[in-house]
Design a protein around this motif. Structure first.
Motif, PDB file in Angstrom:
ATOM      1  N   LEU A  98      74.156 -29.857 -68.704  1.00  0.00           N
ATOM      2  CA  LEU A  98      74.766 -30.847 -69.587  1.00  0.00           C
ATOM      3  C   LEU A  98      75.961 -30.232 -70.294  1.00  0.00           C
ATOM      4  O   LEU A  98      75.945 -29.042 -70.637  1.00  0.00           O
ATOM      5  CB  LEU A  98      73.758 -31.318 -70.648  1.00  0.00           C
ATOM      6  N   ALA A  99      76.995 -31.024 -70.513  1.00  0.00           N
ATOM      7  CA  ALA A  99      78.140 -30.554 -71.283  1.00  0.00           C
ATOM      8  C   ALA A  99      77.758 -30.615 -72.758  1.00  0.00           C
ATOM      9  O   ALA A  99      77.294 -31.650 -73.245  1.00  0.00           O
ATOM     10  CB  ALA A  99      79.362 -31.441 -71.018  1.00  0.00           C
ATOM     11  N   ARG A 100      77.917 -29.500 -73.466  1.00  0.00           N
ATOM     12  CA  ARG A 100      77.556 -29.450 -74.891  1.00  0.00           C
ATOM     13  C   ARG A 100      78.582 -30.222 -75.719  1.00  0.00           C
ATOM     14  O   ARG A 100      79.774 -29.986 -75.619  1.00  0.00           O
ATOM     15  CB  ARG A 100      77.498 -27.991 -75.363  1.00  0.00           C
ATOM     16  N   ASN A 101      78.096 -31.166 -76.541  1.00  0.00           N
ATOM     17  CA  ASN A 101      78.950 -31.934 -77.435  1.00  0.00           C
ATOM     18  C   ASN A 101      78.459 -31.703 -78.857  1.00  0.00           C
ATOM     19  O   ASN A 101      77.579 -32.406 -79.354  1.00  0.00           O
ATOM     20  CB  ASN A 101      78.892 -33.422 -77.081  1.00  0.00           C
ATOM     21  N   ALA A 102      79.020 -30.678 -79.520  1.00  0.00           N
ATOM     22  CA  ALA A 102      78.550 -30.292 -80.848  1.00  0.00           C
ATOM     23  C   ALA A 102      78.898 -31.304 -81.928  1.00  0.00           C
ATOM     24  O   ALA A 102      78.314 -31.286 -83.017  1.00  0.00           O
ATOM     25  CB  ALA A 102      79.130 -28.927 -81.218  1.00  0.00           C
ATOM     26  N   LYS A 103      79.856 -32.204 -81.650  1.00  0.00           N
ATOM     27  CA  LYS A 103      80.252 -33.191 -82.655  1.00  0.00           C
ATOM     28  C   LYS A 103      79.337 -34.417 -82.638  1.00  0.00           C
ATOM     29  O   LYS A 103      78.843 -34.850 -83.673  1.00  0.00           O
ATOM     30  CB  LYS A 103      81.699 -33.634 -82.432  1.00  0.00           C
ATOM     31  N   LYS A 104      79.115 -34.961 -81.455  1.00  0.00           N
ATOM     32  CA  LYS A 104      78.299 -36.173 -81.347  1.00  0.00           C
ATOM     33  C   LYS A 104      76.876 -35.891 -80.871  1.00  0.00           C
ATOM     34  O   LYS A 104      76.013 -36.764 -80.953  1.00  0.00           O
ATOM     35  CB  LYS A 104      78.969 -37.171 -80.406  1.00  0.00           C
ATOM     36  N   ASN A 105      76.635 -34.685 -80.349  1.00  0.00           N
ATOM     37  CA  ASN A 105      75.311 -34.298 -79.852  1.00  0.00           C
ATOM     38  C   ASN A 105      74.761 -35.266 -78.800  1.00  0.00           C
ATOM     39  O   ASN A 105      73.550 -35.511 -78.731  1.00  0.00           O
ATOM     40  CB  ASN A 105      74.330 -34.181 -81.022  1.00  0.00           C
ATOM     41  N   THR A 106      75.684 -35.799 -77.971  1.00  0.00           N
ATOM     42  CA  THR A 106      75.233 -36.709 -76.920  1.00  0.00           C
ATOM     43  C   THR A 106      74.332 -36.000 -75.918  1.00  0.00           C
ATOM     44  O   THR A 106      73.428 -36.606 -75.340  1.00  0.00           O
ATOM     45  CB  THR A 106      76.448 -37.305 -76.172  1.00  0.00           C
ATOM     46  N   ASP A 107      74.568 -34.697 -75.714  1.00  0.00           N
ATOM     47  CA  ASP A 107      73.741 -33.946 -74.770  1.00  0.00           C
ATOM     48  C   ASP A 107      72.305 -33.810 -75.275  1.00  0.00           C
ATOM     49  O   ASP A 107      71.353 -33.812 -74.485  1.00  0.00           O
ATOM     50  CB  ASP A 107      74.331 -32.555 -74.528  1.00  0.00           C
ATOM     51  N   VAL A 108      72.149 -33.710 -76.588  1.00  0.00           N
ATOM     52  CA  VAL A 108      70.804 -33.604 -77.159  1.00  0.00           C
ATOM     53  C   VAL A 108      70.052 -34.912 -76.927  1.00  0.00           C
ATOM     54  O   VAL A 108      68.863 -34.916 -76.590  1.00  0.00           O
ATOM     55  CB  VAL A 108      70.860 -33.288 -78.668  1.00  0.00           C
ATOM     56  N   ARG A 109      70.757 -36.026 -77.101  1.00  0.00           N
ATOM     57  CA  ARG A 109      70.129 -37.332 -76.876  1.00  0.00           C
ATOM     58  C   ARG A 109      69.736 -37.488 -75.405  1.00  0.00           C
ATOM     59  O   ARG A 109      68.639 -37.973 -75.097  1.00  0.00           O
ATOM     60  CB  ARG A 109      71.089 -38.456 -77.285  1.00  0.00           C
ATOM     61  N   ILE A 110      70.634 -37.071 -74.501  1.00  0.00           N
ATOM     62  CA  ILE A 110      70.338 -37.162 -73.068  1.00  0.00           C
ATOM     63  C   ILE A 110      69.105 -36.325 -72.726  1.00  0.00           C
ATOM     64  O   ILE A 110      68.236 -36.745 -71.957  1.00  0.00           O
ATOM     65  CB  ILE A 110      71.548 -36.680 -72.239  1.00  0.00           C
ATOM     66  N   LEU A 111      69.027 -35.133 -73.312  1.00  0.00           N
ATOM     67  CA  LEU A 111      67.893 -34.247 -73.062  1.00  0.00           C
ATOM     68  C   LEU A 111      66.591 -34.861 -73.580  1.00  0.00           C
ATOM     69  O   LEU A 111      65.551 -34.796 -72.908  1.00  0.00           O
ATOM     70  CB  LEU A 111      68.140 -32.892 -73.726  1.00  0.00           C
ATOM     71  N   ALA A 112      66.645 -35.461 -74.758  1.00  0.00           N
ATOM     72  CA  ALA A 112      65.450 -36.104 -75.323  1.00  0.00           C
ATOM     73  C   ALA A 112      65.004 -37.264 -74.435  1.00  0.00           C
ATOM     74  O   ALA A 112      63.808 -37.425 -74.142  1.00  0.00           O
ATOM     75  CB  ALA A 112      65.739 -36.601 -76.743  1.00  0.00           C
ATOM     76  N   ASP A 113      65.967 -38.063 -73.979  1.00  0.00           N
ATOM     77  CA  ASP A 113      65.639 -39.192 -73.096  1.00  0.00           C
ATOM     78  C   ASP A 113      65.055 -38.689 -71.781  1.00  0.00           C
ATOM     79  O   ASP A 113      64.135 -39.300 -71.212  1.00  0.00           O
ATOM     80  CB  ASP A 113      66.888 -40.033 -72.812  1.00  0.00           C
ATOM     81  N   LEU A 114      65.602 -37.572 -71.281  1.00  0.00           N
ATOM     82  CA  LEU A 114      65.109 -36.994 -70.023  1.00  0.00           C
ATOM     83  C   LEU A 114      63.665 -36.535 -70.179  1.00  0.00           C
ATOM     84  O   LEU A 114      62.833 -36.736 -69.283  1.00  0.00           O
ATOM     85  CB  LEU A 114      66.000 -35.815 -69.627  1.00  0.00           C
ATOM     86  N   ALA A 115      63.351 -35.928 -71.322  1.00  0.00           N
ATOM     87  CA  ALA A 115      61.991 -35.453 -71.580  1.00  0.00           C
ATOM     88  C   ALA A 115      61.010 -36.627 -71.588  1.00  0.00           C
ATOM     89  O   ALA A 115      59.905 -36.537 -71.038  1.00  0.00           O
ATOM     90  CB  ALA A 115      61.936 -34.719 -72.920  1.00  0.00           C
ATOM     91  N   VAL A 116      61.430 -37.730 -72.185  1.00  0.00           N
ATOM     92  CA  VAL A 116      60.574 -38.922 -72.241  1.00  0.00           C
ATOM     93  C   VAL A 116      60.411 -39.510 -70.839  1.00  0.00           C
ATOM     94  O   VAL A 116      59.309 -39.869 -70.415  1.00  0.00           O
ATOM     95  CB  VAL A 116      61.172 -39.977 -73.198  1.00  0.00           C
ATOM     96  N   GLU A 117      61.528 -39.599 -70.113  1.00  0.00           N
ATOM     97  CA  GLU A 117      61.519 -40.168 -68.762  1.00  0.00           C
ATOM     98  C   GLU A 117      60.602 -39.383 -67.816  1.00  0.00           C
ATOM     99  O   GLU A 117      59.877 -39.966 -66.998  1.00  0.00           O
ATOM    100  CB  GLU A 117      62.937 -40.186 -68.203  1.00  0.00           C
ATOM    101  N   LEU A 118      60.626 -38.054 -67.934  1.00  0.00           N
ATOM    102  CA  LEU A 118      59.815 -37.206 -67.047  1.00  0.00           C
ATOM    103  C   LEU A 118      58.378 -37.050 -67.531  1.00  0.00           C
ATOM    104  O   LEU A 118      57.549 -36.470 -66.845  1.00  0.00           O
ATOM    105  CB  LEU A 118      60.461 -35.819 -66.925  1.00  0.00           C
TER     106      LEU A 118
END
Length: 204
Positions: free
Chosen positions: A43-63
């Motif tokens: 994932l591309a790190r987005n320290a301002k909006k933290n979109t990557d953190v949200r994607i990772l959280a969604d991925l954890a839920v999905e899996l």
């Protein structure tokens, strides 16, 4: 604080490993039996909006992940510097995003000394050019972190790593509910199997 050992006291199921960098974040996954960790995506790190953190959280839920291990970089002397603080803050952000998604998946910080160095060496031994390492080295490092964690769980018969809680702002009066998630140990095994799901920086 490290939790006391209780035989068999660790989750069974799909788990994620995370290697946090300033530019990219590597993600790895293991099978439900906790046998083999494999690279999953970058994932591309987005320290301002933290979109990557949200994607990772969604991925954890999905899996349906039951646990997430975030690598904690330390020096060879065991000291924690800026990169360790960055990983700790990332883990806290991940806990917050998981809570927002209605998930209490535990997040744990685990020692990850030399995981990236080992990943570069493994990719070189596999015949990949140094120029191509950047695309997958983070997820390979994440696989090393995760493999070590699940191996240590089985060897010790208990959970590993330090549990992470989110720095949540105070809730409204009368709202005393606070969720606390956790994470597991890391590893340093050679893992090169399929590097699936790679996303170029900025791709979601």
């Amino acid at each position: 604080m490290t939790e006391s050992a209780v035989p068999g006291a660790y989750p069974q199921g799909v788990k994620l490993g995370v290697d946090v960098g300033t530019v990219r974040v590597g993600v790895a996954v293991c099978d439900r039996d906790g046998i083999l960790a494999t690279p999953l995506r970058t994932l591309a790190r987005n320290a301002k909006k933290n979109t990557d953190v949200r994607i990772l959280a969604d991925l954890a839920v999905e899996l349906g992940a039951v646990e997430i291990f975030v690598g904690l970089p330390r020096t060879m002397k065991g000291e924690e510097h800026a990169s360790a603080r960055m990983a700790t803050e990332y883990a806290k952000l991940l806990v917050s995003k998981l809570l927002e998604a209605g998930s209490g998946v535990p997040v744990r910080l685990v020692d990850e000394r030399l995981s990236t160095v080992s990943a570069h060496r493994d990719l070189h031994q596999a015949g990949m050019s140094s120029r191509d390492h950047r695309k997958v080295v983070d997820q390979v490092a994440a696989a090393g972190i995760l493999q070590h964690a699940i191996d240590m769980q089985k060897a010790r018969g208990t959970d590993v790593g330090n549990r992470v809680s989110a720095d949540l702002p105070p809730g409204p009066p009368g709202d005393g509910a606070q969720a606390v998630p956790a994470v597991h140990t890391h590893s340093a095994q050679r893992i090169l199997p399929k590097m699936e799901g790679y996303s170029e920086p900025g791709q979601q």
